[in-house]
Write a protein that holds these residues in place. Structure first.
Motif, PDB file in Angstrom:
ATOM      1  N   THR A   1       0.974  -1.274   0.024  1.00 37.62           N
ATOM      2  CA  THR A   1       0.077   0.084  -0.054  1.00 37.62           C
ATOM      3  C   THR A   1       0.871   1.267   0.031  1.00 37.62           C
ATOM      4  OG1 THR A   1      -1.599   1.414   1.209  1.00 37.62           O
ATOM      5  CG2 THR A   1      -0.077  -0.038   2.339  1.00 37.62           C
TER       6      THR A   1
ATOM      7  N   PHE B   1     -10.040  -2.906   7.398  1.00 37.43           N
ATOM      8  CA  PHE B   1     -10.281  -2.714   6.003  1.00 37.43           C
ATOM      9  C   PHE B   1     -11.593  -2.468   5.219  1.00 37.43           C
ATOM     10  CE2 PHE B   1      -6.560  -5.177   7.237  1.00 37.43           C
ATOM     11  CZ  PHE B   1      -5.372  -4.686   6.592  1.00 37.43           C
ATOM     12  N   ASN B   2     -11.700  -1.762   4.142  1.00 34.10           N
ATOM     13  CA  ASN B   2     -13.027  -1.718   3.428  1.00 34.10           C
ATOM     14  C   ASN B   2     -13.003  -2.488   1.998  1.00 34.10           C
ATOM     15  OD1 ASN B   2     -14.433   1.050   1.418  1.00 34.10           O
ATOM     16  ND2 ASN B   2     -15.464  -0.211   2.521  1.00 34.10           N
ATOM     17  N   ASP B   3     -14.030  -3.375   1.909  1.00 38.13           N
ATOM     18  CA  ASP B   3     -14.058  -4.047   0.972  1.00 38.13           C
ATOM     19  C   ASP B   3     -15.362  -3.368   0.190  1.00 38.13           C
ATOM     20  OD1 ASP B   3     -14.495  -6.030  -1.015  1.00 38.13           O
ATOM     21  OD2 ASP B   3     -15.420  -7.492   0.313  1.00 38.13           O
TER      22      ASP B   3
ATOM     23  N   CYS C   1      -2.676  -5.837  -2.085  1.00 43.66           N
ATOM     24  CA  CYS C   1      -3.817  -6.552  -3.017  1.00 43.66           C
ATOM     25  C   CYS C   1      -3.184  -7.137  -4.069  1.00 43.66           C
ATOM     26  CB  CYS C   1      -5.032  -5.628  -3.183  1.00 43.66           C
ATOM     27  SG  CYS C   1      -5.782  -4.825  -1.807  1.00 43.66           S
TER      28      CYS C   1
ATOM     29  N   ILE D   1      -8.520  -1.899  -2.897  1.00 44.03           N
ATOM     30  CA  ILE D   1      -8.276  -1.272  -1.397  1.00 44.03           C
ATOM     31  C   ILE D   1      -7.283  -0.301  -1.447  1.00 44.03           C
ATOM     32  CG2 ILE D   1      -8.127  -1.625   0.995  1.00 44.03           C
ATOM     33  CD1 ILE D   1      -9.181  -4.681   0.462  1.00 44.03           C
TER      34      ILE D   1
ATOM     35  N   PHE E   1      -6.505   1.912   4.614  1.00 42.45           N
ATOM     36  CA  PHE E   1      -7.049   1.012   5.934  1.00 42.45           C
ATOM     37  C   PHE E   1      -6.872   2.060   6.964  1.00 42.45           C
ATOM     38  CE2 PHE E   1      -2.615   0.481   6.108  1.00 42.45           C
ATOM     39  CZ  PHE E   1      -2.479  -0.470   7.500  1.00 42.45           C
TER      40      PHE E   1
ATOM     41  N   LEU F   1      -6.164 -10.278  -0.213  1.00 41.54           N
ATOM     42  CA  LEU F   1      -5.776  -9.343   0.493  1.00 41.54           C
ATOM     43  C   LEU F   1      -4.542  -9.828   1.402  1.00 41.54           C
ATOM     44  CD1 LEU F   1      -5.747  -6.355   2.209  1.00 41.54           C
ATOM     45  CD2 LEU F   1      -7.682  -7.521   3.361  1.00 41.54           C
TER      46      LEU F   1
END
Length: 492
Positions: free
Chosen positions: A273, A334-336, A290, A322, A325, A296
């Motif tokens: 990231t 984490f945002n899916d 990712c 993604i 985070f 992930l």
């Protein structure tokens, strides 16, 4: 409570002109700096330093062969751009993307800034450093905003004096293309523009790799154009499509690229990231990447700069895009979201990044020191597509998680018309025991993103953040949209 102050950054720098940068004219303006013409001696000295640091990616005995191949491949590329590409959409049309505030700029060696109003405190000693995409060459075909080579802009302040400098991050991609003289690396955001053009570009990329024009498997293909981070005492330029590049700020105010860095990983490790989180108490760094399954992977980098074991997450329903985070004292969140990666789209001549309108976004919570994903849990958060997190912390003796983040309220525009996408700053409270959202509320009616906080409060309850305040407009008659960037000091 909100207080606003505006500032502007000059979109163009010319090495032959005297330019100024500072706050807009207002009673609050304190300091205005102007740049003098660069000195040739400084330029030559800087170039010499960089030559000592970076090994050229193409050996001398290959250059003649590479030159012939480059000419042939360039002709094929020109044919694709001129005859196979579909009409360019605004999101990949360089005439639209590289306009106004996003126009390309040149490098600028360390240049003294004359303080013409006010003064710089003698106790102020440090640098302000920013990163962003800036293409080395004018694109011949499709181009997305995220395709540009990383360029660092820096103001160094010390002993009451200021020095300004702009330098490219000398990534493997940057140096290969600099030697060849034009862009050669493909882009997941812009290269796939119609079935014929997509298949032709894919074949051209394979040919370039097989003939040794570049080797992305060993050397990566990222631009290091998204952010900068201080990890284990070293400074890095980052982009989520590759490993970070270590950079160094010299005593005379220059910026030097050192090398691509894998943090001494004992496992295959090709990307991470662009928004790692630094624990202010332990000095360790938390990050993720990712990829193809596992979609992930969560990991930590110790305060000694060594990467720890991977924690693969297989409970993702699809390959989500993604970007950021959040981390608290005990958890990572984490945002899916609805921005997904669909490789099958390539067979339709489209970019693999798309928005899934029927997917319900989720938040995943995992223990910060988990050895596997067995304890990870997910909750539905409809309509929440996180752009960047501001901070997260725990309340009620760890029973409640509070997340503050910017959300794409118009996610359908996030990939195709980022210049028009609306973002709202939201606070979400999650019950750890009940594993559900307790409350969710907007923190401002303004379009806010890319917030920063005092790093000493990362993962802890904080009260203030400084966000970028975006104001969009459309130019009448079908012209390009515009964006004005200001700054907002927001109190929770």
């Amino acid at each position: 409570m909100e207080t606003l102050s505006s500032s502007s950054f000059l979109p163009k720098f010319s090495q032959s002109n005297i330019l100024s940068v500072g706050t807009e004219k207002s009673p609050q303006s304190k300091i205005i700096a102007k740049f003098h013409e660069p000195i040739k001696k400084s330029m030559s000295n800087t170039a010499e330093k960089i030559k000592l640091k970076i090994k050229h990616p193409i050996s001398v005995n290959k250059r003649e062969k590479q030159s012939l191949l480059a000419d042939m491949f360039k002709s094929v590329d020109d044919f694709i751009c001129n005859y196979l590409d579909l009409p360019l959409r605004p999101s990949i049309d360089p005439k639209h993307v590289l306009s106004g505030n996003f126009s390309p700029v040149d490098e600028l060696p360390p240049t003294p800034c004359e303080v013409v109003q006010g003064s710089l405190p003698s106790c102020l000693d440090g640098v302000y450093l920013r990163n962003g995409p800036n293409p080395q060459f004018i694109p011949r075909g499709p181009y997305h905003l995220f395709d540009g080579d990383g360029m660092l802009h820096m103001i160094k302040i010390s002993k009451g004096k200021a020095t300004f400098c702009s330098r490219y991050v000398e990534t493997y991609k940057y140096m290969v293309e600099r030697d060849i003289g034009h862009p050669v690396f493909p882009s997941l955001f812009s290269s796939f523009n119609g079935l014929m053009a997509s298949m032709a570009r894919l074949g051209l990329s394979v040919a370039r790799v097989l003939t040794g024009q570049y080797n992305p498997v060993i050397n990566g293909l990222g631009m290091a154009n998204t952010s900068v981070a201080l990890i284990s005492g070293k400074l890095y330029a980052l982009c989520e499509s590759d490993l970070p590049y270590e950079i160094e700020v010299t005593s005379d105010g220059d910026i030097i690229t050192i090398s691509r860095h894998d943090f001494h990983s004992s496992e295959p490790f090709f990307s991470m990231t662009a928004h790692p989180k630094i624990d202010p108490d332990t000095g360790e760094t938390l990050a993720f990447r990712c990829t193809i399954p596992p979609r992930l992977t969560f990991f930590r980098i110790g305060s000694d700069g060594r990467k720890g074991p991977d924690v693969p997450v297989f409970s993702m329903k699809s390959s989500a895009l993604i970007h950021d985070f959040a981390v608290t004292k005990n958890y990572a969140i984490f945002n899916d979201g609805q921005m997904v990666i669909s490789p099958l789209e390539l067979m339709r001549g489209r970019t693999p990044m798309r928005v899934d309108p029927v997917k319900v976004p989720r938040l995943g919570v995992i223990d910060k020191y988990a050895k596997d994903e067995s304890g990870m849990w997910w909750i539905d958060v409809p309509g929440f597509n996180m752009s960047h997190s501001v901070n997260a912390w725990e309340e009620d003796d760890g029973e409640t998680i509070v997340l503050v983040a910017s959300n794409f309220s118009s996610v359908e525009l996030a990939l195709e018309r980022l210049d028009l996408a609306q973002l709202t700053l939201e606070e979400i409270k999650i019950s750890v025991k009940a594993k559900k959202v307790i409350t969710r509320r907007p923190l401002s009616s303004k379009v806010l993103d890319m917030a920063v906080i005092n790093p000493a409060y990362a993962g802890k309850k904080n009260r203030y953040n400084n966000s970028v305040y975006l104001i969009y407009w459309l130019i009448p008659g079908g012209g390009n949209s515009g964006v004005r960037i200001s700054f907002c000091n927001l109190m929770f």
